[in-house]
Design a protein around this motif. Structure first.
Motif, PDB file in Angstrom:
ATOM      1  N   ASN B  38       0.848  -1.189   0.000  1.00 55.63           N
ATOM      2  CA  ASN B  38       0.000   0.000   0.000  1.00 55.63           C
ATOM      3  C   ASN B  38       0.883   1.239   0.000  1.00 55.63           C
ATOM      4  O   ASN B  38       1.798   1.355   0.796  1.00 55.63           O
ATOM      5  CB  ASN B  38      -0.889   0.044   1.253  1.00 55.63           C
ATOM      6  CG  ASN B  38      -1.946  -1.043   1.252  1.00 55.63           C
ATOM      7  OD1 ASN B  38      -2.148  -1.710   2.251  1.00 55.63           O
ATOM      8  ND2 ASN B  38      -2.604  -1.236   0.137  1.00 55.63           N
ATOM      9  N   GLY B  39       0.585   2.127  -0.920  1.00 52.77           N
ATOM     10  CA  GLY B  39       1.375   3.356  -0.987  1.00 52.77           C
ATOM     11  C   GLY B  39       2.674   3.205  -1.752  1.00 52.77           C
ATOM     12  O   GLY B  39       3.523   4.092  -1.731  1.00 52.77           O
ATOM     13  N   ALA B  40       2.820   2.079  -2.468  1.00 50.14           N
ATOM     14  CA  ALA B  40       4.065   1.853  -3.218  1.00 50.14           C
ATOM     15  C   ALA B  40       4.155   2.773  -4.433  1.00 50.14           C
ATOM     16  O   ALA B  40       5.240   3.022  -4.945  1.00 50.14           O
ATOM     17  CB  ALA B  40       4.150   0.402  -3.666  1.00 50.14           C
ATOM     18  N   GLY B  41       3.006   3.240  -4.909  1.00 44.91           N
ATOM     19  CA  GLY B  41       3.014   4.148  -6.058  1.00 44.91           C
ATOM     20  C   GLY B  41       2.343   3.582  -7.298  1.00 44.91           C
ATOM     21  O   GLY B  41       2.446   4.165  -8.379  1.00 44.91           O
ATOM     22  N   LYS B  42       1.612   2.477  -7.140  1.00 42.24           N
ATOM     23  CA  LYS B  42       0.977   1.839  -8.301  1.00 42.24           C
ATOM     24  C   LYS B  42      -0.068   2.748  -8.940  1.00 42.24           C
ATOM     25  O   LYS B  42      -0.033   3.010 -10.148  1.00 42.24           O
ATOM     26  CB  LYS B  42       0.314   0.514  -7.879  1.00 42.24           C
ATOM     27  CG  LYS B  42       1.252  -0.451  -7.187  1.00 42.24           C
ATOM     28  CD  LYS B  42       0.544  -1.735  -6.786  1.00 42.24           C
ATOM     29  CE  LYS B  42      -0.496  -1.550  -5.688  1.00 42.24           C
ATOM     30  NZ  LYS B  42       0.060  -1.128  -4.390  1.00 42.24           N
ATOM     31  N   SER B  43      -0.987   3.228  -8.130  1.00 40.10           N
ATOM     32  CA  SER B  43      -2.051   4.073  -8.678  1.00 40.10           C
ATOM     33  C   SER B  43      -1.484   5.370  -9.227  1.00 40.10           C
ATOM     34  O   SER B  43      -1.935   5.865 -10.262  1.00 40.10           O
ATOM     35  CB  SER B  43      -3.086   4.383  -7.597  1.00 40.10           C
ATOM     36  OG  SER B  43      -3.631   3.192  -7.101  1.00 40.10           O
ATOM     37  N   THR B  44      -0.486   5.915  -8.539  1.00 39.56           N
ATOM     38  CA  THR B  44       0.141   7.149  -9.013  1.00 39.56           C
ATOM     39  C   THR B  44       0.755   6.929 -10.389  1.00 39.56           C
ATOM     40  O   THR B  44       0.572   7.738 -11.298  1.00 39.56           O
ATOM     41  CB  THR B  44       1.223   7.588  -8.008  1.00 39.56           C
ATOM     42  OG1 THR B  44       0.618   7.704  -6.728  1.00 39.56           O
ATOM     43  CG2 THR B  44       1.839   8.909  -8.407  1.00 39.56           C
ATOM     44  N   LEU B  45       1.431   5.806 -10.547  1.00 38.82           N
ATOM     45  CA  LEU B  45       2.053   5.495 -11.838  1.00 38.82           C
ATOM     46  C   LEU B  45       0.992   5.420 -12.936  1.00 38.82           C
ATOM     47  O   LEU B  45       1.161   5.951 -14.032  1.00 38.82           O
ATOM     48  CB  LEU B  45       2.806   4.164 -11.736  1.00 38.82           C
ATOM     49  CG  LEU B  45       3.553   3.755 -12.987  1.00 38.82           C
ATOM     50  CD1 LEU B  45       4.783   4.619 -13.140  1.00 38.82           C
ATOM     51  CD2 LEU B  45       3.944   2.299 -12.945  1.00 38.82           C
ATOM     52  N   PRO B  80     -10.437   2.780 -12.849  1.00 42.49           N
ATOM     53  CA  PRO B  80      -9.854   3.410 -11.653  1.00 42.49           C
ATOM     54  C   PRO B  80      -9.934   2.484 -10.446  1.00 42.49           C
ATOM     55  O   PRO B  80     -10.697   1.516 -10.429  1.00 42.49           O
ATOM     56  CB  PRO B  80     -10.702   4.660 -11.432  1.00 42.49           C
ATOM     57  CG  PRO B  80     -11.643   4.752 -12.572  1.00 42.49           C
ATOM     58  CD  PRO B  80     -11.689   3.427 -13.251  1.00 42.49           C
ATOM     59  N   GLU B  81      -9.135   2.827  -9.453  1.00 47.47           N
ATOM     60  CA  GLU B  81      -9.022   2.026  -8.239  1.00 47.47           C
ATOM     61  C   GLU B  81     -10.392   1.812  -7.573  1.00 47.47           C
ATOM     62  O   GLU B  81     -10.774   0.699  -7.279  1.00 47.47           O
ATOM     63  CB  GLU B  81      -8.095   2.778  -7.286  1.00 47.47           C
ATOM     64  CG  GLU B  81      -7.690   2.006  -6.074  1.00 47.47           C
ATOM     65  CD  GLU B  81      -6.454   2.638  -5.448  1.00 47.47           C
ATOM     66  OE1 GLU B  81      -6.218   3.844  -5.660  1.00 47.47           O
ATOM     67  OE2 GLU B  81      -5.723   1.919  -4.774  1.00 47.47           O
ATOM     68  N   ASN B  82     -11.108   2.902  -7.335  1.00 47.32           N
ATOM     69  CA  ASN B  82     -12.450   2.775  -6.783  1.00 47.32           C
ATOM     70  C   ASN B  82     -13.397   3.364  -7.812  1.00 47.32           C
ATOM     71  O   ASN B  82     -13.771   4.514  -7.724  1.00 47.32           O
ATOM     72  CB  ASN B  82     -12.588   3.532  -5.472  1.00 47.32           C
ATOM     73  CG  ASN B  82     -11.669   2.966  -4.418  1.00 47.32           C
ATOM     74  OD1 ASN B  82     -11.720   1.778  -4.133  1.00 47.32           O
ATOM     75  ND2 ASN B  82     -10.793   3.797  -3.876  1.00 47.32           N
ATOM     76  N   SER B 185      -2.536  -5.355  -8.549  1.00 47.07           N
ATOM     77  CA  SER B 185      -3.320  -6.273  -7.734  1.00 47.07           C
ATOM     78  C   SER B 185      -2.598  -6.576  -6.432  1.00 47.07           C
ATOM     79  O   SER B 185      -1.379  -6.465  -6.330  1.00 47.07           O
ATOM     80  CB  SER B 185      -3.565  -7.569  -8.494  1.00 47.07           C
ATOM     81  OG  SER B 185      -4.358  -8.434  -7.714  1.00 47.07           O
ATOM     82  N   HIS B 186      -3.391  -6.931  -5.425  1.00 44.60           N
ATOM     83  CA  HIS B 186      -2.803  -7.439  -4.187  1.00 44.60           C
ATOM     84  C   HIS B 186      -3.033  -8.946  -4.087  1.00 44.60           C
ATOM     85  O   HIS B 186      -2.559  -9.578  -3.158  1.00 44.60           O
ATOM     86  CB  HIS B 186      -3.427  -6.750  -2.976  1.00 44.60           C
ATOM     87  CG  HIS B 186      -3.015  -5.313  -2.848  1.00 44.60           C
ATOM     88  ND1 HIS B 186      -1.720  -4.936  -2.642  1.00 44.60           N
ATOM     89  CD2 HIS B 186      -3.732  -4.171  -2.928  1.00 44.60           C
ATOM     90  CE1 HIS B 186      -1.650  -3.617  -2.577  1.00 44.60           C
ATOM     91  NE2 HIS B 186      -2.854  -3.125  -2.764  1.00 44.60           N
ATOM     92  N   ALA B 187      -3.810  -9.479  -5.048  1.00 41.87           N
ATOM     93  CA  ALA B 187      -4.103 -10.915  -5.023  1.00 41.87           C
ATOM     94  C   ALA B 187      -3.016 -11.637  -5.803  1.00 41.87           C
ATOM     95  O   ALA B 187      -3.129 -11.882  -7.000  1.00 41.87           O
ATOM     96  CB  ALA B 187      -5.477 -11.177  -5.629  1.00 41.87           C
TER      97      ALA B 187
HETATM   98  N1  LIG Z   1      -2.344  13.766  -4.443  1.00 43.39           N
HETATM   99  C1  LIG Z   1      -1.412  13.329  -3.596  1.00 43.39           C
HETATM  100  N2  LIG Z   1      -0.811  14.164  -2.734  1.00 43.39           N
HETATM  101  C2  LIG Z   1       0.137  13.715  -1.886  1.00 43.39           C
HETATM  102  N3  LIG Z   1       0.550  12.449  -1.809  1.00 43.39           N
HETATM  103  C3  LIG Z   1      -0.011  11.564  -2.637  1.00 43.39           C
HETATM  104  C4  LIG Z   1      -1.031  11.949  -3.572  1.00 43.39           C
HETATM  105  N4  LIG Z   1      -1.395  10.848  -4.264  1.00 43.39           N
HETATM  106  C5  LIG Z   1      -0.657   9.835  -3.790  1.00 43.39           C
HETATM  107  N5  LIG Z   1       0.182  10.256  -2.807  1.00 43.39           N
HETATM  108  C6  LIG Z   1       1.133   9.431  -2.075  1.00 43.39           C
HETATM  109  O1  LIG Z   1       1.891   8.690  -3.001  1.00 43.39           O
HETATM  110  C7  LIG Z   1       2.157   7.396  -2.503  1.00 43.39           C
HETATM  111  C8  LIG Z   1       1.721   6.366  -3.509  1.00 43.39           C
HETATM  112  O2  LIG Z   1       0.313   6.304  -3.526  1.00 43.39           O
HETATM  113  P1  LIG Z   1      -0.481   5.331  -4.492  1.00 43.39           P
HETATM  114  O3  LIG Z   1      -1.909   5.672  -4.400  1.00 43.39           O
HETATM  115  O4  LIG Z   1       0.144   5.379  -5.832  1.00 43.39           O
HETATM  116  O5  LIG Z   1      -0.207   3.930  -3.828  1.00 43.39           O
HETATM  117  P2  LIG Z   1      -0.673   2.482  -4.308  1.00 43.39           P
HETATM  118  O6  LIG Z   1       0.547   1.718  -4.644  1.00 43.39           O
HETATM  119  O7  LIG Z   1      -1.706   2.595  -5.356  1.00 43.39           O
HETATM  120  O8  LIG Z   1      -1.282   1.896  -2.974  1.00 43.39           O
HETATM  121  P3  LIG Z   1      -2.564   0.940  -2.742  1.00 43.39           P
HETATM  122  O9  LIG Z   1      -2.083  -0.441  -2.897  1.00 43.39           O
HETATM  123  O10 LIG Z   1      -2.945   1.205  -1.343  1.00 43.39           O
HETATM  124  O11 LIG Z   1      -3.610   1.333  -3.728  1.00 43.39           O
HETATM  125  C9  LIG Z   1       1.460   7.305  -1.161  1.00 43.39           C
HETATM  126  O12 LIG Z   1       2.392   7.520  -0.157  1.00 43.39           O
HETATM  127  C10 LIG Z   1       0.449   8.425  -1.193  1.00 43.39           C
HETATM  128  O13 LIG Z   1       0.234   8.934   0.086  1.00 43.39           O
END
Ligand SMILES: Nc1ncnc2c1ncn2[C@@H]1O[C@H](COP(=O)(O)OP(=O)(O)OP(=O)(O)O)[C@@H](O)[C@H]1O
Ligand SMILES: [Mg+2]
Lengths: 273, 301
Positions: B38-45, B80-82, B185-187
């Motif tokens: 969680n928070g690795a950066g997948k959704s951000t990427l 999207p994620e949700n 995915s987490h699965a």
């Molecule tokens: N808009 C934002 N402003 C500040 N920090 C952000 C923002 N969006 C994401 N982050 C941070 O970037 C990091 C990566 O978030 P991300 O949502 O990409 O994680 P993830 O890998 O998708 O996690 P998960 O498995 O929980 O979905 C997290 O530490 C999050 O807090």
């Protein structure tokens, strides 16, 4: 174009189901009917036909109600999408942000126009019932209708701009209510206060008329009342307002929706989903 | 042919590095899984390669165009994620709108909903849908047109086991038609079985990008051998094989990948003492923990 229409038709269903159309129509209908009931009393004294009297009252009503309905319809447009998380997906589709906004605008404006048409239609019907000679007022009623739609368009677009700036529905709601108070109530009050203080000086003759048409709500009132001077006097706008050419007021009414929509699109572009 | 190319993608939020010089590619017809804590950066990427947010640095090419450009959006589908939809609209109305936005005929809406098993609920408002049903609406819209790249953020979250299997079958078809697929995915067990390549992110850094076989080799994690002894012979087997835990019936051994054949030979040599033997390779979960730990150790130094 199909993309704007696709957004518009989805948005139209949403306003219908949110009961926004119903609420807007009910508000317009109730107030119009109340006005035409109370407005018919002094008809004989003024010698005007009932419809013209009704139109004067409807104009004053529209200045308050149309902007309010428009702002209430539009404040959620962008902030709501951000809050619900529906924005990211739409933005990955091949649609421009301006097209999303224009789609919403089309649907909201249609709903608003419908509400205004129902309200004015009811008032006109009541006037005809009391005096068949009311037909003379029909052109004025038509003008009142389309200028009301322009006024609504301006405030819808202003609402979108605030919605994009606020990014949260709660904040957006606060902003639009504040804006309504400032533009519709406080603006006129402070202009009046300034005129009284100025006592017929340079401000009253040179600045005041422009300040008046700079506000779309005042431009709307001016344009509609300029046509029927008898009622303009009754509305208490004063002599200075009478110096403004109706064309200037109309130009303001036409420009406001365009400028506000442009601002809304610019503000929307700054929103990161 | 690569559909998606990322190189040196970095994203910072304030002084937090959500992504740190991430680079990999996804080819046409390839299914790539993006995994990480969680928070690795997948959704951000994913948001960056869709053009929803801007990368701080790095180069990205999506279907030969810049992320978020008209050309890219034409060919990319996103879940999207949700996945959220307007609750006042029905599933059918929502799909019709998305079809029209892609310039497709809205008449396909029903067949798309049917593909994700929502035909019966199509005319109900999305506000009345369960979580999994909303997720399926999201899947249905991602199937619109013939996307060349599908970006799916936790596509199976909220889906029941049967729907998950159907979903991966659908992915196989899409990949066979030449679509590139990037999913998070987490699965891990499903990812292990149903994707071609695995990219592991850990605290914004790419720590692995390989096939499952390649990852196993690189991680060189011990292999488990589970030997079932004949009744009453477990102690003898454990003694013969020198080591290993035993619980009365089975004897557990671990060995390095290179020693595997040697050990199996020894076991076969025990002949009648042994009833059966299972070779358990390290699971993706083991591999994942290995790579995440390696990167965390690296950060600490
Ligand atoms: N808009 C934002 N402003 C500040 N920090 C952000 C923002 N969006 C994401 N982050 C941070 O970037 C990091 C990566 O978030 P991300 O949502 O990409 O994680 P993830 O890998 O998708 O996690 P998960 O498995 O929980 O979905 C997290 O530490 C999050 O807090
Ligand atoms: Mg995520």
């Amino acid at each position: 174009m199909t993309r704007i229409l696709a957004t518009a038709s989805a948005e139209a269903r949403i306003v219908l189901r949110n009961r926004w159309v119903a609420i807007a129509i009910a508000m317009m209908a109730v107030f119009s009917l109340v006005l035409s009931a109370t407005g018919s009393a002094p008809t004989g004294a003024l010698g005007a036909d009932p419809l013209s009297v009704t139109i004067a009252s409807l104009t004053s009503l529209a200045v308050y109600l149309v902007p309010l309905i428009a702002l209430l319809m539009s404040f959620d447009a962008i902030a709501g999408e951000v809050e619900r998380g529906t924005l990211p997906l739409v933005l990955t589709y091949p649609i421009r942000r301006s097209e999303i906004l224009l789609g919403k605008f089309t649907a909201h404006l249609a709903a608003l126009a419908l509400a205004v048409a129902v309200g004015y239609g009811l008032a006109a019907g009541a006037a005809f019932l009391s005096d068949a000679g009311s037909a003379a007022g029909l052109p004025a009623l038509l003008r009142l209708f389309w200028t009301s739609v322009l006024l609504g368009a301006a405030f819808l677009a202003i609402g979108y701009a605030l919605s994009a700036l606020a990014r949260r529905p709660g904040a957006a709601a606060g902003l639009v209510i504040g804006l309504w108070l400032v533009m519709i109530v406080l603006y006129d009050l402070s202009l009046l206060a300034a005129i009284v203080a100025d006592d017929g000086g340079w401000f009253t003759t040179d600045i005041f008329p422009w300040l008046l048409i700079a506000n779309p709500a005042d431009a709307f009132r001016l344009y509609n009342l300029a046509a029927s001077e008898a009622t303009a006097a009754a509305a208490g706008l004063g002599g200075a307002a009478a110096t403004i050419a109706p064309l200037h007021a109309l130009a303001s009414l036409l420009l406001w929706p365009l400028v506000a929509l442009t601002l809304a699109i610019l503000a929307f572009r700054k929103v990161t989903p | 042919m690569t559909t998606l190319t990322l190189s040196n993608v970095t994203k910072t939020f304030g002084d937090m590095r959500a992504l740190d010089a991430v680079g990999f590619t996804v080819a046409a017809g390839e299914r790539v899984a993006l995994i990480g804590h969680n928070g690795a950066g997948k959704s951000t990427l994913m948001k960056i390669l869709l053009g929803l947010i801007q990368a701080t640095a790095g180069d990205i090419e999506v279907c030969g165009a810049a992320p978020g450009s008209d050309a890219a959006r034409q060919h990319v589908a996103y879940l999207p994620e949700n996945a959220a939809f307007h609750s006042a609209l029905t599933g059918l109305e929502t799909l019709r709108m998305y079809l029209r936005l892609r310039g497709e005929s809205p008449d396909q809406a029903m067949s798309l909903l049917d593909r994700v098993g929502l035909a019966d609920a199509a005319k109900r408002r999305i506000g009345t849908y369960s979580k999994g049903m909303r997720q399926r609406v999201g899947l249905a819209q991602a199937l619109i047109g013939h996307p060349r790249l599908l970006v799916l953020d936790e596509p199976t979250s909220g889906l029941d086991p049967v729907s998950r299997r159907d979903f991966y079958t659908m992915l196989d078809d899409l990949a066979a038609e030449g679509a590139a697929i990037l999913l998070s995915s987490h699965a891990l067990t499903e990812v292990e079985a149903r994707t071609d390549r695995i990219v592991i992110l850990s605290r914004g850094k790419l720590v692995a990008d390989d096939t499952l076989v390649g990852l196993r080799r690189r991680a060189a994690l011990p292999i488990r051998l589970q030997i079932r002894a004949r009744p009453g012979e477990a102690d003898a087997v454990a003694a013969e094989l020198a080591g290993g835990r035993q619980n009365g019936v089975t004897v557990d051994l671990t060995c390095t990948p290179e020693d595997k054949l040697l050990r199996l030979g020894q076991i076969a040599g025990l002949g009648a003492l042994v009833e059966d033997v299972d070779v358990v390779p390290p699971s993706l979960e083991d591999i994942y923990s290995h790579f995440s730990r390696v990167s965390a150790d690296g950060d600490r130094q």
